[in-house]
Design an enzyme around this catalytic site. Sequence first.
Site, PDB file in Angstrom:
ATOM      1  N   ASN A  39      15.554  -2.839  -5.942  1.00 29.86           N
ATOM      2  CA  ASN A  39      14.136  -2.689  -6.268  1.00 29.86           C
ATOM      3  C   ASN A  39      13.764  -4.220  -7.125  1.00 29.86           C
ATOM      4  O   ASN A  39      14.602  -4.441  -7.952  1.00 29.86           O
ATOM      5  CB  ASN A  39      14.296  -1.826  -7.355  1.00 29.86           C
ATOM      6  CG  ASN A  39      13.002  -1.753  -8.355  1.00 29.86           C
ATOM      7  OD1 ASN A  39      13.369  -1.037  -9.601  1.00 29.86           O
ATOM      8  ND2 ASN A  39      11.783  -2.136  -7.878  1.00 29.86           N
ATOM      9  N   GLY A  40      12.648  -4.777  -6.571  1.00 27.29           N
ATOM     10  CA  GLY A  40      12.146  -5.935  -7.173  1.00 27.29           C
ATOM     11  C   GLY A  40      11.951  -7.070  -6.351  1.00 27.29           C
ATOM     12  O   GLY A  40      11.794  -6.464  -5.158  1.00 27.29           O
ATOM     13  N   TRP A  95       8.577   1.031  -2.382  1.00 22.94           N
ATOM     14  CA  TRP A  95       7.081   0.855  -2.355  1.00 22.94           C
ATOM     15  C   TRP A  95       7.194  -0.580  -1.834  1.00 22.94           C
ATOM     16  O   TRP A  95       7.616  -1.464  -2.355  1.00 22.94           O
ATOM     17  CB  TRP A  95       6.852   0.901  -3.789  1.00 22.94           C
ATOM     18  CG  TRP A  95       5.161   0.574  -4.050  1.00 22.94           C
ATOM     19  CD1 TRP A  95       4.189   1.469  -3.911  1.00 22.94           C
ATOM     20  CD2 TRP A  95       4.495  -0.561  -4.285  1.00 22.94           C
ATOM     21  NE1 TRP A  95       2.930   0.926  -4.088  1.00 22.94           N
ATOM     22  CE2 TRP A  95       3.199  -0.303  -4.559  1.00 22.94           C
ATOM     23  CE3 TRP A  95       5.317  -2.063  -4.752  1.00 22.94           C
ATOM     24  CZ2 TRP A  95       2.227  -1.484  -4.954  1.00 22.94           C
ATOM     25  CZ3 TRP A  95       4.286  -2.790  -5.161  1.00 22.94           C
ATOM     26  CH2 TRP A  95       3.003  -2.618  -5.202  1.00 22.94           C
ATOM     27  N   HIS A 133     -28.818  -2.194 -16.821  1.00 23.40           N
ATOM     28  CA  HIS A 133     -28.438  -3.643 -16.098  1.00 23.40           C
ATOM     29  C   HIS A 133     -27.782  -3.893 -14.921  1.00 23.40           C
ATOM     30  O   HIS A 133     -27.083  -4.705 -14.723  1.00 23.40           O
ATOM     31  CB  HIS A 133     -27.645  -4.497 -17.288  1.00 23.40           C
ATOM     32  CG  HIS A 133     -28.297  -4.433 -18.670  1.00 23.40           C
ATOM     33  ND1 HIS A 133     -29.442  -4.979 -18.920  1.00 23.40           N
ATOM     34  CD2 HIS A 133     -27.882  -3.681 -20.051  1.00 23.40           C
ATOM     35  CE1 HIS A 133     -29.823  -4.739 -20.202  1.00 23.40           C
ATOM     36  NE2 HIS A 133     -29.018  -4.021 -20.691  1.00 23.40           N
ATOM     37  N   GLU A 193     -11.397   5.956 -17.696  1.00 25.66           N
ATOM     38  CA  GLU A 193     -10.279   6.788 -17.364  1.00 25.66           C
ATOM     39  C   GLU A 193     -10.629   7.698 -16.540  1.00 25.66           C
ATOM     40  O   GLU A 193      -9.626   8.102 -15.383  1.00 25.66           O
ATOM     41  CB  GLU A 193      -9.330   7.041 -18.570  1.00 25.66           C
ATOM     42  CG  GLU A 193      -8.146   7.917 -18.616  1.00 25.66           C
ATOM     43  CD  GLU A 193      -7.050   7.303 -17.645  1.00 25.66           C
ATOM     44  OE1 GLU A 193      -6.916   5.989 -17.259  1.00 25.66           O
ATOM     45  OE2 GLU A 193      -6.234   8.212 -17.146  1.00 25.66           O
ATOM     46  N   LYS A 223       4.428   4.722  -9.834  1.00 33.47           N
ATOM     47  CA  LYS A 223       3.994   5.146 -11.353  1.00 33.47           C
ATOM     48  C   LYS A 223       4.686   3.876 -12.019  1.00 33.47           C
ATOM     49  O   LYS A 223       4.084   3.704 -13.201  1.00 33.47           O
ATOM     50  CB  LYS A 223       4.963   6.326 -11.617  1.00 33.47           C
ATOM     51  CG  LYS A 223       4.563   6.622 -12.856  1.00 33.47           C
ATOM     52  CD  LYS A 223       4.853   8.428 -13.249  1.00 33.47           C
ATOM     53  CE  LYS A 223       4.429   8.607 -14.552  1.00 33.47           C
ATOM     54  NZ  LYS A 223       2.883   8.685 -14.507  1.00 33.47           N
ATOM     55  N   ARG A 226       8.015   6.231  -7.682  1.00 33.77           N
ATOM     56  CA  ARG A 226       8.268   5.040  -7.861  1.00 33.77           C
ATOM     57  C   ARG A 226       7.807   4.342  -6.409  1.00 33.77           C
ATOM     58  O   ARG A 226       7.434   2.844  -6.331  1.00 33.77           O
ATOM     59  CB  ARG A 226       9.648   4.407  -8.098  1.00 33.77           C
ATOM     60  CG  ARG A 226      10.126   4.780  -9.477  1.00 33.77           C
ATOM     61  CD  ARG A 226      11.574   4.659  -9.792  1.00 33.77           C
ATOM     62  NE  ARG A 226      11.773   2.961  -9.871  1.00 33.77           N
ATOM     63  CZ  ARG A 226      11.715   2.540 -11.259  1.00 33.77           C
ATOM     64  NH1 ARG A 226      11.233   3.314 -12.140  1.00 33.77           N
ATOM     65  NH2 ARG A 226      11.620   1.240 -11.356  1.00 33.77           N
ATOM     66  N   LYS A 234      -8.859   8.242 -12.890  1.00 28.66           N
ATOM     67  CA  LYS A 234      -8.135   9.415 -12.086  1.00 28.66           C
ATOM     68  C   LYS A 234      -8.859   9.855 -10.873  1.00 28.66           C
ATOM     69  O   LYS A 234      -8.231  10.395  -9.928  1.00 28.66           O
ATOM     70  CB  LYS A 234      -8.227  10.523 -13.255  1.00 28.66           C
ATOM     71  CG  LYS A 234      -7.500  10.704 -14.355  1.00 28.66           C
ATOM     72  CD  LYS A 234      -6.097  10.852 -14.042  1.00 28.66           C
ATOM     73  CE  LYS A 234      -5.546   9.145 -13.954  1.00 28.66           C
ATOM     74  NZ  LYS A 234      -4.806   8.417 -15.032  1.00 28.66           N
ATOM     75  N   CYS A 283       9.908   0.596  -6.053  1.00 30.01           N
ATOM     76  CA  CYS A 283      11.129   1.408  -5.483  1.00 30.01           C
ATOM     77  C   CYS A 283      11.937   1.968  -6.450  1.00 30.01           C
ATOM     78  O   CYS A 283      12.054   1.785  -7.718  1.00 30.01           O
ATOM     79  CB  CYS A 283      11.931   0.432  -4.635  1.00 30.01           C
ATOM     80  SG  CYS A 283      10.837  -0.749  -3.629  1.00 30.01           S
ATOM     81  N   GLU A 312      -7.781   7.492  -8.158  1.00 28.15           N
ATOM     82  CA  GLU A 312      -6.211   7.434  -7.661  1.00 28.15           C
ATOM     83  C   GLU A 312      -6.112   8.524  -6.880  1.00 28.15           C
ATOM     84  O   GLU A 312      -5.201   8.450  -5.919  1.00 28.15           O
ATOM     85  CB  GLU A 312      -5.632   7.672  -9.324  1.00 28.15           C
ATOM     86  CG  GLU A 312      -5.398   6.130 -10.001  1.00 28.15           C
ATOM     87  CD  GLU A 312      -4.626   6.654 -11.003  1.00 28.15           C
ATOM     88  OE1 GLU A 312      -3.835   5.681 -11.482  1.00 28.15           O
ATOM     89  OE2 GLU A 312      -4.815   7.490 -11.835  1.00 28.15           O
TER      90      GLU A 312
HETATM   91  C1  G6P Z   1       0.724   1.821 -12.245  1.00 32.53           C
HETATM   92  C2  G6P Z   1       0.315   3.331 -12.511  1.00 32.53           C
HETATM   93  C3  G6P Z   1      -0.560   3.690 -13.623  1.00 32.53           C
HETATM   94  C4  G6P Z   1      -0.308   3.154 -14.810  1.00 32.53           C
HETATM   95  C5  G6P Z   1       0.063   1.724 -14.969  1.00 32.53           C
HETATM   96  C6  G6P Z   1       0.723   1.223 -15.966  1.00 32.53           C
HETATM   97  O1  G6P Z   1      -0.235   1.291 -11.937  1.00 32.53           O
HETATM   98  O2  G6P Z   1       0.097   3.855 -11.314  1.00 32.53           O
HETATM   99  O3  G6P Z   1      -0.819   4.993 -13.706  1.00 32.53           O
HETATM  100  O4  G6P Z   1      -1.049   3.442 -15.695  1.00 32.53           O
HETATM  101  O5  G6P Z   1       1.134   1.393 -13.811  1.00 32.53           O
HETATM  102  O6  G6P Z   1       1.994   1.870 -16.326  1.00 32.53           O
HETATM  103  P1  G6P Z   1       2.761   1.919 -17.737  1.00 32.53           P
HETATM  104  O7  G6P Z   1       4.157   2.634 -17.336  1.00 32.53           O
HETATM  105  O8  G6P Z   1       2.965   0.418 -18.301  1.00 32.53           O
HETATM  106  O9  G6P Z   1       1.947   2.672 -18.712  1.00 32.53           O
END
Ligand code: G6P
Length: 619
Positions: free
Chosen positions: A102-103, A76, A514, A491, A614, A27, A495, A2, A498
């Site tokens: 937030n929390g 969130w 395998h 990665e 994020k 957030r 992407k 949040c 996501e």
């Molecule tokens: C969330 C985001 C990801 C990010 C991860 C770690 O899940 O959606 O995109 O890689 O957190 O975030 P950080 O700020 O610790 O790199």
Amino acid sequence: MCGVVGYKGKEIKIIDIINSLKLLEYRGYDSAGIAFSYNGNLVIQKNEGKIDKLLSSFNGKYKDISSNMIIAHTRWATHGIPNDINAHPHLDCKKRIAVVHNGIIENYKELKQELINKGHVFVSDTDSEILSHLIEDFFNDNKGNNLFEVILNIVAKLKGAFAFVAIDNELQELVAVRYESPLIIGIFDNNNYIISSDIPSILRFTKKIIPLENGDIFYVNKNNEYKIWNFLVNKEVKRNIEFISWDISIAEKSGYKHFMLKEIMEQPKVIKDTLLERIDLNSYVVNLDDKVKNLIDLVIDKIDNVMYLACGTSYHAGLLGKYYTWELTNFNSDAFYASEYRYITKNINLEKILYIIISQSGETADTLFVSRELKNLGANIIGIPNVIGSSLYREFVSFPTRAGIEIGVAATKTFTAQAIAILLLNLYINSIKDEDNPILKNLIKNLNEFHIIVDKFLEDYMNIQELAIKYKDYENFLYLGRNLMYPIALEGALKLKEISYIHAEAYPSGEMKHGPIALIDSKMPTMYLVPYNELIYKNLSNIQEIKARKGKIIALVDNKSLEIVRDYVDDVIVLPYVDKFLQPILFNIALQLFAYFVADLKGLDVDQPRNLAKSVTVE
Ligand code: G6P
């Protein structure tokens, strides 16, 4: 997670606060809401959905309204589904107090029951609503004469993580509390205060900030005088006002359709900035920031292992780091998800390990909590945050990346910056043992020129866009890469998942036979990462195994591997040939573009994909 925003001072337009809140939407965006003081009343407006919906629900009615005391929230969801009622702010029974949070208040159930027994009526399913009722209750019971005194009593009862802002419309006071979740104060024109979960939303008002410390209570009275009290040390504290040099334009799209595309395009600059003054081009040596250098120098003869901890995309950077360490130093190396490592910290010989902890936001709960536990046990830790002033930045010896603010929820430029920073650390470790190593000098030279190659590559991405059109309707993808390319396969698949919601699995190429090979048919294309290196013929064998099963293949090649691979695959994305250690970073940029175009062509919300946030500040 949040995002929370608060304001107290001279009257300002509430739309200005909503615009600030928009910069926190990364957030979480399950619901949005605002509460403000107006003509003696506490006005509240909130709804499920994004901030734009909140704006349209105003129907122009509050557009020009100003207020001296405002709080706002973008959510969130953790406790309670995303709906209008669970949206913040939350009120007390008398509608005098409003709170945004937030929390997670872990002991909210028992506190809620106690309050219900005393006659409080709750309307939401959230843990956060207990805060407004607790404040009301403490006032009712005369456990404080002002908002500060009441909050000081309340924080002692709370368990969990909380950054919240509360306003008292009757006393015209505001309080902001930071505990385990971030909160920053911006100050302008002497006694006007903007409070936020992150810096970008403050920059619209001021560059003068106070990052609150864990346990800080920031209190503003009716006359707009403030004090900060830390409830962990139980005394009033003075915090320095810091000056942020960032430009507000970094929080704007600057003509790009999405932040994600803008951030992908910024990568040449990010590479240059992260290297700045950290490599000496006269003597080709790595110059680390003093604190980082001192720590490595101190532990280098004691350790035998470098351990990378992180979450999400940062974990993939850590996994790449594991390969860098294996290849560039004499040490063993491993990478763990921070959330997993937390449970195996017992019986570890900490003296033998150098921990490299990576987090773009520097606030990810899983990452921070394990880092703090390790720090308490005396571990050697270097943090790699991107956000200056974040918890990881402040609490640990930190080697920050310099990617600037990243707004797109899917991480792009920060991964590149992390990979560069990790490479630098490994080059430095390598140089301690063997200063004249020609591989090292050559790599430093290539690293210095890398941004030019990336810049050139980014000039023309038509081919990737065309492939996105061709492949966008497939429902499953396999991503394969070997050795240094395995983290990039992971990665790249992340992407695509996501932002385009396409199921994508990543494996080390050798593992395909395998198990995953069973999935291969004409409906499951493979994104195969094949740079030119000593492994190319092994990759070619796997490519033929896929073709024999009618699998479609897009091969990511460079101009040296192109000729070897071309005839065996359906499509190619061709990249310039670069140093082996830089190949993963470049290949990843191509995969970012592929995922971006697929998601955009599907008409999806690229910058704010569903269910994600994020910065994840809950465990
Ligand atoms: C969330 C985001 C990801 C990010 C991860 C770690 O899940 O959606 O995109 O890689 O957190 O975030 P950080 O700020 O610790 O790199």
